[in-house]
Design an enzyme around this catalytic site. Structure first.
Site: not given
Ligand code: 5GP
Ligand code: ZN
Length: 113
Positions: A46, A86, A92, A99
């Protein structure tokens, strides 16, 4: 990390469609794809985000990028793709576990913001 969505995906508590896994990292399909191919690559350790990287925890990032290139090749993204991370509220970021998004499978928008 308790209550971290991606730590729960790593542990299997929350299911995911895995694309690649080894002892250090996991790649899985985004649940709400923003391109025909949308994969998330995360370290199993993490780390909250790029803003929490240090000299001692960042070796996994080079490993992630080597695997991103392999995953993209396996996914047939021979014409190119985009890698995005992000960071924080203004960036965002919605999940506070480091990730990298792999986006591809079509000509992506030239707009970056
Ligand atoms: P961020 O907005 O933090 O850059 O990206 C988070 C990503 O995680 C988003 O694109 C969202 O669609 C994805 N995400 C959120 N919850 C889940 C989940 O439960 N499973 C998967 N596979 N993706 C998720
Ligand atoms: Zn984590």
């Amino acid at each position: 990390m308790e209550n971290c969505l991606f730590c729960k995906i790593i542990s299997g508590e929350i299911p995911s469609t895995k694309v690649y896994e080894d002892e250090k990292i996991l790649a899985f399909r985004d649940i709400a794809p923003q391109a025909p191919t949308h994969i998330l690559v995360i370290p199993k350790e993490h780390i909250g985000g790029v803003d929490e990287l240090t000299e001692s925890n960042s070796a996994v990032v080079s490993h992630i990028f080597v695997k991103i290139a392999e995953i993209a090749k396996n996914e047939g993204l021979s014409n190119g793709y985009r890698v995005v991370s992000n960071i924080g509220e203004d960036g965002g970021q919605t999940v506070r576990h480091l990730h990298f998004h792999i986006l591809g499978g079509e000509k992506l928008s030239e707009k970056m913001s």
